[in-house]
Design a protein around this motif. Structure first.
Motif, PDB file in Angstrom:
ATOM      1  N   GLU A 265      -3.730  33.459  55.824  1.00 27.01           N
ATOM      2  CA  GLU A 265      -3.562  34.834  55.606  1.00 27.01           C
ATOM      3  C   GLU A 265      -3.283  35.591  57.110  1.00 27.01           C
ATOM      4  OE1 GLU A 265      -7.182  35.733  53.863  1.00 27.01           O
ATOM      5  OE2 GLU A 265      -6.478  35.452  51.524  1.00 27.01           O
ATOM      6  N   ALA A 266      -3.991  35.150  57.799  1.00 32.23           N
ATOM      7  CA  ALA A 266      -3.750  35.934  59.269  1.00 32.23           C
ATOM      8  C   ALA A 266      -2.241  35.613  59.789  1.00 32.23           C
ATOM      9  CB  ALA A 266      -4.641  35.589  60.186  1.00 32.23           C
ATOM     10  N   ILE A 267      -1.849  34.195  59.624  1.00 34.65           N
ATOM     11  CA  ILE A 267      -0.357  33.995  60.040  1.00 34.65           C
ATOM     12  C   ILE A 267       0.454  34.730  59.233  1.00 34.65           C
ATOM     13  CG2 ILE A 267       1.114  32.181  59.966  1.00 34.65           C
ATOM     14  CD1 ILE A 267      -1.477  30.160  60.587  1.00 34.65           C
ATOM     15  N   ALA A 268       0.195  34.808  57.978  1.00 36.98           N
ATOM     16  CA  ALA A 268       1.062  35.412  57.048  1.00 36.98           C
ATOM     17  C   ALA A 268       1.233  36.868  57.231  1.00 36.98           C
ATOM     18  CB  ALA A 268       0.825  35.639  55.441  1.00 36.98           C
ATOM     19  N   ALA A 269       0.098  37.546  57.682  1.00 36.09           N
ATOM     20  CA  ALA A 269       0.100  38.831  58.206  1.00 36.09           C
ATOM     21  C   ALA A 269       1.193  39.114  59.219  1.00 36.09           C
ATOM     22  CB  ALA A 269      -1.296  39.390  58.525  1.00 36.09           C
ATOM     23  N   LEU A 270       0.973  38.185  60.325  1.00 38.24           N
ATOM     24  CA  LEU A 270       1.950  38.057  61.515  1.00 38.24           C
ATOM     25  C   LEU A 270       3.385  37.951  61.196  1.00 38.24           C
ATOM     26  CD1 LEU A 270      -0.478  36.386  64.265  1.00 38.24           C
ATOM     27  CD2 LEU A 270       0.276  38.793  64.392  1.00 38.24           C
ATOM     28  N   VAL A 271       3.744  37.234  60.314  1.00 36.59           N
ATOM     29  CA  VAL A 271       4.950  36.911  59.976  1.00 36.59           C
ATOM     30  C   VAL A 271       5.510  38.246  59.387  1.00 36.59           C
ATOM     31  CG1 VAL A 271       6.395  35.625  58.382  1.00 36.59           C
ATOM     32  CG2 VAL A 271       4.763  34.175  59.807  1.00 36.59           C
ATOM     33  N   ASP A 272       4.863  38.645  58.367  1.00 39.38           N
ATOM     34  CA  ASP A 272       5.263  40.162  57.949  1.00 39.38           C
ATOM     35  C   ASP A 272       5.299  41.330  58.790  1.00 39.38           C
ATOM     36  OD1 ASP A 272       5.741  38.864  55.539  1.00 39.38           O
ATOM     37  OD2 ASP A 272       3.887  39.263  54.749  1.00 39.38           O
ATOM     38  N   ALA A 273       4.452  41.162  59.918  1.00 42.79           N
ATOM     39  CA  ALA A 273       4.601  42.061  60.819  1.00 42.79           C
ATOM     40  C   ALA A 273       5.746  41.964  61.843  1.00 42.79           C
ATOM     41  CB  ALA A 273       3.408  42.408  61.783  1.00 42.79           C
ATOM     42  N   GLY A 274       6.423  40.745  61.773  1.00 42.75           N
ATOM     43  CA  GLY A 274       7.452  40.391  62.621  1.00 42.75           C
ATOM     44  C   GLY A 274       7.225  39.852  64.099  1.00 42.75           C
ATOM     45  N   ARG A 275       5.967  39.562  64.158  1.00 38.77           N
ATOM     46  CA  ARG A 275       5.311  38.858  65.248  1.00 38.77           C
ATOM     47  C   ARG A 275       5.467  37.331  65.355  1.00 38.77           C
ATOM     48  NH1 ARG A 275       1.642  42.132  67.736  1.00 38.77           N
ATOM     49  NH2 ARG A 275       2.121  41.057  69.578  1.00 38.77           N
ATOM     50  N   ILE A 276       5.680  36.500  64.331  1.00 34.25           N
ATOM     51  CA  ILE A 276       5.984  35.306  64.251  1.00 34.25           C
ATOM     52  C   ILE A 276       7.201  34.919  63.303  1.00 34.25           C
ATOM     53  CG2 ILE A 276       5.208  32.986  63.157  1.00 34.25           C
ATOM     54  CD1 ILE A 276       2.318  33.776  63.840  1.00 34.25           C
ATOM     55  N   ARG A 277       8.063  34.223  63.729  1.00 37.93           N
ATOM     56  CA  ARG A 277       9.140  33.695  63.021  1.00 37.93           C
ATOM     57  C   ARG A 277       9.523  32.351  62.840  1.00 37.93           C
ATOM     58  NH1 ARG A 277      13.846  34.709  65.811  1.00 37.93           N
ATOM     59  NH2 ARG A 277      12.783  35.732  67.908  1.00 37.93           N
ATOM     60  N   PRO A 278       9.311  31.707  61.852  1.00 40.73           N
ATOM     61  CA  PRO A 278       9.330  30.405  61.724  1.00 40.73           C
ATOM     62  C   PRO A 278      10.937  29.843  61.944  1.00 40.73           C
ATOM     63  CG  PRO A 278       8.845  31.118  59.495  1.00 40.73           C
ATOM     64  CD  PRO A 278       8.887  32.320  60.562  1.00 40.73           C
ATOM     65  N   PHE A 279      11.201  28.980  62.582  1.00 42.14           N
ATOM     66  CA  PHE A 279      12.923  28.293  62.573  1.00 42.14           C
ATOM     67  C   PHE A 279      12.926  27.286  61.840  1.00 42.14           C
ATOM     68  CE2 PHE A 279      16.285  26.381  64.604  1.00 42.14           C
ATOM     69  CZ  PHE A 279      17.364  27.263  64.625  1.00 42.14           C
ATOM     70  N   VAL A 280      13.975  27.221  61.150  1.00 42.17           N
ATOM     71  CA  VAL A 280      14.331  25.830  60.399  1.00 42.17           C
ATOM     72  C   VAL A 280      15.628  25.517  60.693  1.00 42.17           C
ATOM     73  CG1 VAL A 280      14.838  25.030  58.302  1.00 42.17           C
ATOM     74  CG2 VAL A 280      12.906  26.616  58.272  1.00 42.17           C
ATOM     75  N   GLN A 281      15.825  24.192  61.392  1.00 44.18           N
ATOM     76  CA  GLN A 281      17.073  23.817  62.031  1.00 44.18           C
ATOM     77  C   GLN A 281      17.957  23.463  60.671  1.00 44.18           C
ATOM     78  OE1 GLN A 281      17.173  21.065  65.200  1.00 44.18           O
ATOM     79  NE2 GLN A 281      18.531  19.786  63.991  1.00 44.18           N
ATOM     80  N   GLN A 282      17.283  22.723  59.738  1.00 41.05           N
ATOM     81  CA  GLN A 282      18.124  22.252  58.651  1.00 41.05           C
ATOM     82  C   GLN A 282      17.634  22.042  57.270  1.00 41.05           C
ATOM     83  OE1 GLN A 282      20.569  19.047  60.054  1.00 41.05           O
ATOM     84  NE2 GLN A 282      21.258  18.577  57.919  1.00 41.05           N
ATOM     85  N   THR A 283      17.996  22.124  56.376  1.00 31.01           N
ATOM     86  CA  THR A 283      17.293  21.830  55.005  1.00 31.01           C
ATOM     87  C   THR A 283      18.066  20.568  54.250  1.00 31.01           C
ATOM     88  OG1 THR A 283      18.722  23.454  53.688  1.00 31.01           O
ATOM     89  CG2 THR A 283      16.701  24.418  54.542  1.00 31.01           C
ATOM     90  N   PHE A 284      17.271  20.112  53.659  1.00 23.52           N
ATOM     91  CA  PHE A 284      17.788  18.892  52.698  1.00 23.52           C
ATOM     92  C   PHE A 284      17.328  19.075  51.358  1.00 23.52           C
ATOM     93  CE2 PHE A 284      18.065  17.308  56.895  1.00 23.52           C
ATOM     94  CZ  PHE A 284      19.109  16.227  57.179  1.00 23.52           C
ATOM     95  N   ASP A 285      17.910  18.604  50.342  1.00 20.04           N
ATOM     96  CA  ASP A 285      17.637  18.340  49.160  1.00 20.04           C
ATOM     97  C   ASP A 285      16.364  17.278  48.770  1.00 20.04           C
ATOM     98  OD1 ASP A 285      17.895  19.008  46.036  1.00 20.04           O
ATOM     99  OD2 ASP A 285      18.159  16.900  46.112  1.00 20.04           O
ATOM    100  N   LEU A 286      15.584  17.473  48.083  1.00 15.46           N
ATOM    101  CA  LEU A 286      14.207  16.524  47.768  1.00 15.46           C
ATOM    102  C   LEU A 286      14.974  15.074  47.522  1.00 15.46           C
ATOM    103  CD1 LEU A 286      11.319  16.313  47.080  1.00 15.46           C
ATOM    104  CD2 LEU A 286      12.058  16.379  44.463  1.00 15.46           C
ATOM    105  N   ALA A 287      16.244  14.936  46.949  1.00 13.20           N
ATOM    106  CA  ALA A 287      16.802  13.590  46.940  1.00 13.20           C
ATOM    107  C   ALA A 287      17.017  12.952  48.236  1.00 13.20           C
ATOM    108  CB  ALA A 287      17.626  13.642  46.052  1.00 13.20           C
ATOM    109  N   ASP A 288      17.095  13.670  49.176  1.00 11.78           N
ATOM    110  CA  ASP A 288      17.525  13.404  50.553  1.00 11.78           C
ATOM    111  C   ASP A 288      16.617  13.270  51.330  1.00 11.78           C
ATOM    112  OD1 ASP A 288      20.377  13.079  49.700  1.00 11.78           O
ATOM    113  OD2 ASP A 288      20.652  15.061  49.851  1.00 11.78           O
ATOM    114  N   ALA A 289      15.193  13.110  51.053  1.00 12.89           N
ATOM    115  CA  ALA A 289      13.833  13.038  52.009  1.00 12.89           C
ATOM    116  C   ALA A 289      14.255  12.024  52.970  1.00 12.89           C
ATOM    117  CB  ALA A 289      13.033  12.705  51.261  1.00 12.89           C
ATOM    118  N   ASP A 290      14.995  10.780  52.593  1.00  9.25           N
ATOM    119  CA  ASP A 290      15.138  10.005  53.548  1.00  9.25           C
ATOM    120  C   ASP A 290      15.893  10.209  54.863  1.00  9.25           C
ATOM    121  OD1 ASP A 290      17.190   9.891  51.957  1.00  9.25           O
ATOM    122  OD2 ASP A 290      17.761   7.863  51.935  1.00  9.25           O
ATOM    123  N   LYS A 291      17.159  11.017  54.612  1.00  2.72           N
ATOM    124  CA  LYS A 291      18.027  11.506  55.508  1.00  2.72           C
ATOM    125  C   LYS A 291      17.163  12.719  56.328  1.00  2.72           C
ATOM    126  CE  LYS A 291      22.198  10.915  52.916  1.00  2.72           C
ATOM    127  NZ  LYS A 291      21.415  10.318  51.712  1.00  2.72           N
TER     128      LYS A 291
END
Length: 309
Positions: A265-291
């Motif tokens: 909850e504390a982490i979510a509050a910081l995210v919504d306040a713009g203090r934490i920004r998770p960075f995602v390099q790439q997404t894959f479909d569930l079927a491509d978990a091996d990749k």
């Protein structure tokens, strides 16, 4: 439902999408329709057998999830339709690479409203590891000097932001190519591990806290001021290292991450306040978990990799 399971230890190819029975929530649990599930290095170690956390296969790896509640058991904290995220059951199996996960509601929190499920799923294990080390154990505060190893990685880039949100001066260890990324997250100083030895750079400028996710406890100890805190992820059970740290007049804080809705909850509050920004390099479909595992195993991922479900 679809889920990713494995019948043996091995490389990414052992991850197989199968049809399996949808779980039912018990009292105090909710059934989550998973929209995204993030990868962590522990997933690779468990899958390969290098870290046999779950015993012998068959089992499913994955813990980080974000989705919506579709069924609630008696006494659960959330109602049908609420969006939640978390890291249920760790270090026991959660089978997070799946369309549905049943989990104790107190191991989940309401999803940050300012990010989508992909970015919410990128948070739990990595952010909780950083939070439990820096906030709960080291009690990082205003004006302290904090050194973060592997600062551009999944845990590291969140540790940088959490330390900065606590008012710390943050020193990040990463390659020079990550400099702009890390400064954008708030890092005050960058040490390029490829061209400089952090123990030399900081010899005359010791730090209050080291956040070490690289098993360099003895080297990290060299740059800690007296009374400083060594937060260690990989060496939390090393009794000899703990004794050396204590003998040197420093504090050892070993992190073995666990589910914690209050911290989420504390982490979510910081995210919504713009203090934490998770960075995602790439997404894959569930079927491509091996990749996705193949990419994670390169060891050069910036931020997180996430499966969409």
């Amino acid at each position: 439902m679809r889920a990713v399971l494995q019948q043996s230890f091995g490389g990414p190819e052992v991850l197989q999408v199968v049809e399996t029975e949808r779980p039912k929530p018990l009292s105090g649990e909710v059934l989550v329709r998973v929209r995204a599930s993030a990868l962590n290095p522990v997933d690779v170690a468990v899958r390969s057998g290098a870290f046999p956390l779950l015993g012998e296969p068959p089992f499913g790896v994955g813990w980080d999830i974000s989705g919506e509640v579709v069924e609630a058991g008696p006494g659960a904290r959330y109602a049908v339709g609420e969006e939640v995220y978390g890291m249920p059951f760790f270090p026991r199996a959660a089978t997070g690479y799946a369309e549905y996960v049943a989990a104790p509601s107190r191991q989940l929190a309401r999803k940050p409203t300012s990010v989508d499920h992909v970015h919410a799923a990128a948070l739990p294990l990595a952010a909780l590891t950083a939070w439990q080390g820096l906030v709960d154990l080291a009690e990082v505060g205003e004006g302290q000097r904090v050194l973060v190893h592997r600062a551009a990685g999944g845990v590291g880039h969140l540790a940088v932001q959490i330390a900065k949100a606590r008012g710390a001066h943050v020193i990040a260890i990463a390659s020079e190519s990550r400099s702009a990324f890390l400064r954008g997250l708030g890092a005050d100083q960058l040490i390029d591990y490829r061209s400089a030895d952090f123990t030399e750079v900081l010899r005359d400028h010791p730090v209050d806290v080291v956040f070490d996710s690289t098993a360099q406890g003895d080297r990290s100890l060299q740059v800690l001021r007296p009374g400083g805190v060594l937060v260690s992820i990989l060496e939390h059970g090393d009794r000899e290292l703990i004794e050396r740290v204590q003998a040197a007049g420093r504090v050892f804080a070993g992190v073995s991450v666990e589910p914690d809705y209050a911290s989420l909850e504390a982490i979510a509050a910081l995210v919504d306040a713009g203090r934490i920004r998770p960075f995602v390099q790439q997404t894959f479909d569930l079927a491509d978990a091996d990749k996705a595992h193949e990419l994670l195993e390169t060891g050069h991922v910036q931020g997180k990799i996430v499966l969409t479900v």
